[in-house]
Design a protein around this motif. Structure first.
Motif, short mmCIF file in Angstrom:
data_model
loop_
_atom_site.label_atom_id
_atom_site.label_comp_id
_atom_site.label_asym_id
_atom_site.label_seq_id
_atom_site.Cartn_x
_atom_site.Cartn_y
_atom_site.Cartn_z
N PHE A 160 0.81 -1.22 0.00
CA PHE A 160 0.00 0.00 0.00
C PHE A 160 0.85 1.27 0.00
O PHE A 160 0.34 2.35 0.30
CB PHE A 160 -0.93 0.01 1.22
N ARG A 161 2.13 1.15 -0.33
CA ARG A 161 3.01 2.32 -0.35
C ARG A 161 2.56 3.32 -1.42
O ARG A 161 1.83 2.97 -2.36
CB ARG A 161 4.44 1.91 -0.61
N SER A 162 3.02 4.54 -1.29
CA SER A 162 2.80 5.55 -2.34
C SER A 162 3.80 5.27 -3.46
O SER A 162 4.93 5.75 -3.42
CB SER A 162 2.98 6.96 -1.77
N TYR A 163 3.39 4.49 -4.42
CA TYR A 163 4.32 3.97 -5.43
C TYR A 163 4.99 5.06 -6.25
O TYR A 163 6.11 4.89 -6.74
CB TYR A 163 3.59 3.00 -6.37
N SER A 169 8.96 2.41 -9.49
CA SER A 169 7.58 1.98 -9.26
C SER A 169 6.62 2.66 -10.24
O SER A 169 5.62 2.06 -10.64
CB SER A 169 7.16 2.29 -7.81
N GLY A 170 6.93 3.91 -10.60
CA GLY A 170 6.10 4.59 -11.60
C GLY A 170 6.12 3.88 -12.94
O GLY A 170 5.10 3.84 -13.65
N TYR A 216 -2.56 -4.24 -7.67
CA TYR A 216 -1.43 -4.84 -8.40
C TYR A 216 -0.19 -4.89 -7.52
O TYR A 216 0.44 -5.96 -7.36
CB TYR A 216 -1.18 -4.02 -9.66
N PHE A 217 0.17 -3.76 -6.91
CA PHE A 217 1.35 -3.74 -6.06
C PHE A 217 1.15 -4.60 -4.81
O PHE A 217 2.10 -5.22 -4.31
CB PHE A 217 1.69 -2.30 -5.66
N CYS A 222 2.52 -9.25 -1.54
CA CYS A 222 2.11 -10.40 -0.73
C CYS A 222 2.72 -11.69 -1.25
O CYS A 222 3.16 -12.55 -0.47
CB CYS A 222 0.59 -10.50 -0.70
N LEU A 223 2.76 -11.85 -2.56
CA LEU A 223 3.36 -13.04 -3.15
C LEU A 223 4.85 -13.12 -2.83
O LEU A 223 5.37 -14.19 -2.47
CB LEU A 223 3.12 -13.04 -4.67
#
Length: 323
Positions: A160-163, A169-170, A216-217, A222-223
């Motif tokens: 849940f980070r600010s990607y 990440s962008g 998606y993130f 989690c995986l």
């Protein structure tokens, strides 16, 4: 007075911008004028002026109420075309720091620094917690539950980070939003943002469920941490400390940024270690191939299979710790 007008045509036709305000918060019209090469002249009546104008370089600052100096500066600019052109050029260059891309970059840097500080404090607290658990003689079932809870919390934090704050990440967000549907994917499809087709396939599979970027993130996070949890629990003598080492080395650079590697590493660690121990060479090659499809760097794990032919001694352990 022309009333409320679109100022852009006036900026384009002008060479000098005169601000006579007795007070301002932030003189937005000054930066607008600089953007169009209009040399600004303003009274030094508000504190933010020195942040906008460097006197004599990209504009002119006049002492408050010094009308004669103001008029003199206007005449100087009107009569000295080379000076006016030079200051106008400097004004255009200096105004670029207020462009949207520059401001976004500064905000991202500020937020990233805050995130790094936040993560650093959490890491120190976790390290103390990990040392305590490893030394306090906590029962195995309790340690197992706490370890699972620890991985879950970190997975949710990363997911849940600010990607948009984290580098790369962008790119993943853009790749996800532009990815085709699973039914339109083919061998001719070229991944966007990176070259690994396996990770792109996983991306399209997640998009088939929902096009929400945060989901998606979260799924990738989690995986990744589920695989790492399984490895940590199965193969590490001190699982909490092992996770602390992983966080210090890989959490920011892999799970928050290079998420392909963040997923491929625990996958290869978990199954690769198993197949090395069982001496199942072809299964080991298969898991290396899957890891390679997620991130090409996983080829570096190929020599691990040679561990079958090395008699592990204490000196090897000490060398590994030093390295």
């Amino acid at each position: 007075f022309c009333g409320r007008q679109n100022p852009l045509p006036y900026y384009k036709e002008s060479s000098i911008f005169l601000m006579t305000s007795s007070s301002e918060g932030w003189g937005l019209t000054l930066t607008e004028a600089q953007q169009f090469g209009c040399v600004p002249i303003a009274f030094n009546t508000f504190s933010s002026l020195s942040d906008i104008i460097q006197n004599g370089k990209n504009g002119f600052i006049i002492e408050p109420d010094n009308i004669s100096k103001y008029v003199e500066t206007v005449k100087l600019l009107m009569n000295d075309s080379p000076l006016r052109s030079e200051v106008a050029k400097n004004a255009i260059n200096s105004s670029s720091k207020y462009e949207l891309s520059s401001i976004i970059k500064k905000w991202n840097q500020l937020l990233l620094e805050k995130y790094i500080m936040f993560y650093s404090i959490l890491f120190i607290l976790y390290l103390v917690f990990a040392i305590y658990l490893e030394l306090a003689g906590v029962t195995f079932p309790t340690k197992k539950k706490l370890l699972g809870l620890t991985f879950l919390v970190v997975a949710l934090m990363v997911g849940f980070r600010s990607y948009y704050v984290w580098a790369d990440s962008g790119v993943y967000a853009y790749s996800f939003t532009t990815a085709p549907s699973l039914w339109d994917l083919s061998f001719a499809t070229v991944p966007v943002g990176y070259s690994e087709s396996g990770f792109y396939l996983l991306t399209t599979c997640i998009k088939a469920i929902t096009s929400n970027i945060h989901f998606y993130f979260l799924v990738i996070s989690c995986l990744s941490f589920w695989l790492l949890y399984k490895f940590d629990k199965k193969y590490c003598l001190f699982p909490f400390l092992a996770f602390a080492i992983y966080m210090a080395r890989f959490l920011a650079g892999r799970n928050n940024m290079q998420i392909r590697a963040g997923l491929a590493i625990p996958l290869v660690l978990l199954f690769g270690t198993k197949y090395v121990y069982q001496k199942q060479f072809y299964k080991f090659l298969a898991i290396i191939f899957v890891g390679y499809c997620l991130h090409h760097s996983m080829l570096i794990a190929l020599p691990l299979y040679l561990a079958n032919y090395i008699k592990l001694q204490k000196k090897h352990i000490y060398m590994g710790i030093i390295v």
